[in-house]
Design an enzyme around this catalytic site. Structure first.
Site, mmCIF file in Angstrom:
data_model
loop_
_atom_site.group_PDB
_atom_site.id
_atom_site.type_symbol
_atom_site.label_atom_id
_atom_site.label_comp_id
_atom_site.label_asym_id
_atom_site.label_seq_id
_atom_site.Cartn_x
_atom_site.Cartn_y
_atom_site.Cartn_z
ATOM 1 N N CYS A 107 -2.951 -3.057 7.025
ATOM 2 C CA CYS A 107 -2.671 -3.287 8.453
ATOM 3 C C CYS A 107 -2.830 -2.000 9.247
ATOM 4 O O CYS A 107 -2.758 -0.903 8.706
ATOM 5 C CB CYS A 107 -1.266 -3.837 8.631
ATOM 6 S SG CYS A 107 0.011 -2.583 8.418
ATOM 7 N N GLU A 161 12.303 -31.439 3.099
ATOM 8 C CA GLU A 161 12.988 -32.156 2.019
ATOM 9 C C GLU A 161 13.271 -33.611 2.372
ATOM 10 O O GLU A 161 14.032 -34.282 1.696
ATOM 11 C CB GLU A 161 14.286 -31.419 1.640
ATOM 12 C CG GLU A 161 14.036 -30.045 1.051
ATOM 13 C CD GLU A 161 15.044 -29.651 -0.017
ATOM 14 O OE1 GLU A 161 15.678 -30.531 -0.613
ATOM 15 O OE2 GLU A 161 15.197 -28.445 -0.233
ATOM 16 N N SER A 184 21.496 -42.997 -5.340
ATOM 17 C CA SER A 184 20.279 -42.241 -5.647
ATOM 18 C C SER A 184 20.556 -41.027 -6.523
ATOM 19 O O SER A 184 19.627 -40.315 -6.891
ATOM 20 C CB SER A 184 19.615 -41.785 -4.351
ATOM 21 O OG SER A 184 20.480 -40.937 -3.650
ATOM 22 N N THR A 201 19.112 -38.056 6.484
ATOM 23 C CA THR A 201 19.492 -37.476 5.194
ATOM 24 C C THR A 201 20.864 -36.820 5.283
ATOM 25 O O THR A 201 21.686 -36.940 4.369
ATOM 26 C CB THR A 201 18.420 -36.450 4.749
ATOM 27 O OG1 THR A 201 17.195 -37.160 4.582
ATOM 28 C CG2 THR A 201 18.789 -35.759 3.459
ATOM 29 N N LEU A 238 11.302 -38.857 8.423
ATOM 30 C CA LEU A 238 10.805 -37.577 8.934
ATOM 31 C C LEU A 238 9.513 -37.187 8.206
ATOM 32 O O LEU A 238 8.546 -36.745 8.848
ATOM 33 C CB LEU A 238 11.874 -36.493 8.760
ATOM 34 C CG LEU A 238 11.534 -35.141 9.392
ATOM 35 C CD1 LEU A 238 11.375 -35.274 10.902
ATOM 36 C CD2 LEU A 238 12.618 -34.108 9.070
ATOM 37 N N ARG A 254 21.028 -22.518 -4.951
ATOM 38 C CA ARG A 254 22.029 -22.305 -5.998
ATOM 39 C C ARG A 254 21.291 -22.319 -7.340
ATOM 40 O O ARG A 254 20.125 -22.658 -7.396
ATOM 41 C CB ARG A 254 23.093 -23.416 -5.973
ATOM 42 C CG ARG A 254 23.760 -23.576 -4.609
ATOM 43 C CD ARG A 254 24.795 -24.674 -4.591
ATOM 44 N NE ARG A 254 24.266 -26.006 -4.802
ATOM 45 C CZ ARG A 254 23.707 -26.762 -3.835
ATOM 46 N NH1 ARG A 254 23.590 -26.297 -2.618
ATOM 47 N NH2 ARG A 254 23.249 -27.972 -4.112
ATOM 48 N N GLU A 284 0.833 -1.208 0.000
ATOM 49 C CA GLU A 284 0.000 0.000 0.000
ATOM 50 C C GLU A 284 0.871 1.264 0.000
ATOM 51 O O GLU A 284 0.616 2.222 -0.728
ATOM 52 C CB GLU A 284 -0.905 0.036 1.250
ATOM 53 C CG GLU A 284 -1.910 -1.105 1.353
ATOM 54 C CD GLU A 284 -1.361 -2.309 2.096
ATOM 55 O OE1 GLU A 284 -0.151 -2.612 1.934
ATOM 56 O OE2 GLU A 284 -2.119 -2.956 2.827
ATOM 57 N N ALA A 330 18.214 -46.819 -5.270
ATOM 58 C CA ALA A 330 18.330 -48.225 -5.693
ATOM 59 C C ALA A 330 18.635 -49.082 -4.470
ATOM 60 O O ALA A 330 19.002 -48.564 -3.410
ATOM 61 C CB ALA A 330 19.430 -48.350 -6.735
HETATM 62 P P1 NAP Z 1 15.463 -38.879 7.618
HETATM 63 O O1 NAP Z 1 14.009 -38.965 7.476
HETATM 64 O O2 NAP Z 1 16.190 -37.793 6.903
HETATM 65 O O3 NAP Z 1 15.864 -38.763 9.164
HETATM 66 C C1 NAP Z 1 15.245 -39.600 10.068
HETATM 67 C C2 NAP Z 1 15.786 -39.339 11.438
HETATM 68 O O4 NAP Z 1 15.364 -38.058 11.872
HETATM 69 C C3 NAP Z 1 15.249 -40.294 12.459
HETATM 70 O O5 NAP Z 1 15.958 -41.481 12.450
HETATM 71 C C4 NAP Z 1 15.417 -39.506 13.734
HETATM 72 O O6 NAP Z 1 16.731 -39.689 14.238
HETATM 73 C C5 NAP Z 1 15.297 -38.052 13.275
HETATM 74 N N1 NAP Z 1 14.032 -37.537 13.753
HETATM 75 C C6 NAP Z 1 13.912 -36.631 14.752
HETATM 76 N N2 NAP Z 1 12.646 -36.378 15.008
HETATM 77 C C7 NAP Z 1 11.930 -37.124 14.155
HETATM 78 C C8 NAP Z 1 10.546 -37.300 13.990
HETATM 79 N N3 NAP Z 1 9.652 -36.619 14.712
HETATM 80 N N4 NAP Z 1 10.134 -38.174 13.069
HETATM 81 C C9 NAP Z 1 11.014 -38.852 12.309
HETATM 82 N N5 NAP Z 1 12.330 -38.739 12.439
HETATM 83 C C10 NAP Z 1 12.801 -37.882 13.358
HETATM 84 O O7 NAP Z 1 16.168 -40.274 7.291
HETATM 85 P P2 NAP Z 1 15.808 -41.503 6.351
HETATM 86 O O8 NAP Z 1 14.369 -41.852 6.411
HETATM 87 O O9 NAP Z 1 16.824 -42.529 6.635
HETATM 88 O O10 NAP Z 1 16.049 -40.929 4.913
HETATM 89 C C11 NAP Z 1 17.349 -40.755 4.448
HETATM 90 C C12 NAP Z 1 17.394 -41.228 3.026
HETATM 91 O O11 NAP Z 1 16.396 -40.504 2.283
HETATM 92 C C13 NAP Z 1 18.706 -40.951 2.358
HETATM 93 O O12 NAP Z 1 19.120 -42.110 1.697
HETATM 94 C C14 NAP Z 1 18.405 -39.859 1.375
HETATM 95 O O13 NAP Z 1 19.175 -40.002 0.205
HETATM 96 C C15 NAP Z 1 16.968 -40.061 1.084
HETATM 97 N N6 NAP Z 1 16.294 -38.823 0.710
HETATM 98 C C16 NAP Z 1 15.632 -38.806 -0.456
HETATM 99 C C17 NAP Z 1 14.962 -37.654 -0.834
HETATM 100 C C18 NAP Z 1 14.220 -37.638 -2.121
HETATM 101 O O14 NAP Z 1 13.395 -36.734 -2.347
HETATM 102 N N7 NAP Z 1 14.430 -38.604 -2.987
HETATM 103 C C19 NAP Z 1 14.964 -36.518 -0.017
HETATM 104 C C20 NAP Z 1 15.650 -36.583 1.185
HETATM 105 C C21 NAP Z 1 16.294 -37.742 1.550
HETATM 106 P P3 NAP Z 1 16.972 -39.435 15.808
HETATM 107 O O15 NAP Z 1 16.060 -40.415 16.503
HETATM 108 O O16 NAP Z 1 18.408 -39.681 15.992
HETATM 109 O O17 NAP Z 1 16.560 -38.051 16.084
#
Ligand code: NAP
Length: 366
Positions: free
Chosen positions: A79, A295, A171, A199, A300, A210, A56, A166
């Protein structure tokens, strides 16, 4: 009743609002147009970067003396609070505007009441013009303000059969360069980018913007209950601000070590085994992170979906099949088909060789 000139001005204001998406945070992306007393457009404005003037004020400045006796048209109720900038209602009165037409009412506790304030200043006010159209651009911001937590977009990349890697764990890269560049645009429009510690340990991502222009780097957030983030992790560099979220029961020495890095460390309570996501979102809202890009990874994201804390899903599907390997989403508490979390598809776009699907949680899914 709005005049044709006011309706046309609102359509122009909607375009201006769309142009400020991603650069106005934590302020809402608003567009405004000033019409002179004889209905000519004499000023335009959109919300500026944080701390800058609201739409505004920009439009009134552009209009100058031509605003006297005219009409201000805005996509959001002006506002009436003194935040980083002065109240818009005061600026509107000061500019000599006679009438205000806005689309959507402001649900923000501090800022709301602008219409009433304007009427009190003797200005004619009309609300609701093209409100549905304006609400589309404002939707993430409105969600955040109404729920007092960030609006959450969960983004993922997967093969057509829903795999993110895989069986051997490789990945990179599932999707092509165009889709990856698109993700950087998503990041640039976010206030915070969130990943789980899994992750960070698997991919060591930097999580910065980037390959696209940006007015600032979003806050990088790692949810790391046991403070396992390696001190050498790229997310701890100084390329962008970082928040490491650890459990209140995390090993004190590890937490201390993390505090010696450029990152901010916050300790949050657990709910069950995991960091409490409600507490996480409350913390981020406090830090004015209104637009959050989740992400992953799958674990998670599963928790976010289970807690119904995802508002929008952006999936990039590569035309590839793996047949085995980790799924894109971990357990989300769904045990039978009737409990499936239903989405409504918003858009389907081809990005390079990949397909991007944008979907929102349907009302029934909440
Ligand atoms: P993640 O989801 O990144 O992390 C999981 C960890 O987060 C849990 O083990 C836990 O560890 C912590 N955490 C804390 N609070 C949480 C909650 N409320 N709920 C869930 N987790 C919580 O790990 P991931 O499932 O192993 O995934 C990793 C894989 O995903 C990698 O291989 C990566 O390459 C892949 N990835 C793919 C994409 C895609 O779009 N293709 C994107 C991202 C990642 P603590 O108990 O120690 O806190």
């Amino acid at each position: 009743m709005a005049t044709p000139a006011e309706t046309a001005a609102m359509q122009r204001a909607l375009v201006l609002a769309a142009e400020s998406v991603g650069t106005s945070n934590p302020n809402p992306p608003v567009g405004a147009v000033v019409l002179s007393a004889d209905g000519e457009i004499v000023g335009e404005g959109r919300t500026q970067h944080v701390g800058g003037p609201h739409a505004e004020v920009m439009a009134l400045r552009a209009a100058g003396q031509s605003a006297v006796g005219g009409t201000l048209v805005a996509t959001l109720e002006p506002c009436r609070h003194i935040g980083r900038t002065g109240p818009c209602t005061e600026a509107i009165e000061g500019a000599g505007v006679r009438r205000v037409v806005f689309a959507v009412g402001d649900p923000n506790g501090d800022a709301a009441g602008g219409a009433e304030d304007l009427r009190g200043r003797g200005i004619d006010v009309e609300s609701g013009l093209l409100a549905d159209d304006a609400a589309v651009t404002l939707a993430p911001w409105l969600t955040a303000v109404r729920r007092r937590r960030p609006h959450v977009t969960w983004k993922f990349a997967a093969t057509l059969d829903g795999r993110t890697a895989a069986p051997d764990g490789t990945s990179r890269w599932i999707t092509g360069a165009d889709a990856r560049r698109d993700v950087h645009r998503l990041r640039a429009a976010s206030d915070a980018v969130v990943v789980g510690i899994g992750t960070v340990l698997a991919d060591d991502p930097q999580l910065t913007v980037r390959d696209t222009s940006t007015v600032r780097q979003p806050l990088r957030v790692v949810v790391d209950g046991s403070a396992r983030t390696p001190l050498s992790a790229r997310i701890l560099d100084d390329a962008a601000p970082t928040l490491v979220v650890v459990g209140t029961d995390a090993e004190p020495d590890r937490v201390k070590a993390l505090r010696s890095t450029p990152a901010d460390v916050v300790e949050l309570s657990r709910r069950g085994q995991r960091v409490d996501l409600g507490a996480l979102l409350a913390e981020l809202f406090e830090r004015e992170a209104l637009l959050l890009l989740l992400e992953g990874g799958a674990t998670l994201a599963g928790s976010f979906v289970r807690d119904r804390l995802v508002d929008r899903v952006v999936g990039y599907y590569a035309p590839a099949l793996l047949g085995a390997g980790p799924p894109v989403l971990g357990s989300a508490g769904v045990t039978t088909i009737g409990e499936a979390v239903r989405l409504e598809v918003d858009t389907v776009t081809q990005v390079g060789a990949d397909v991007r699907i944008d979907a929102v949680l349907s009302r029934e899914g909440r």
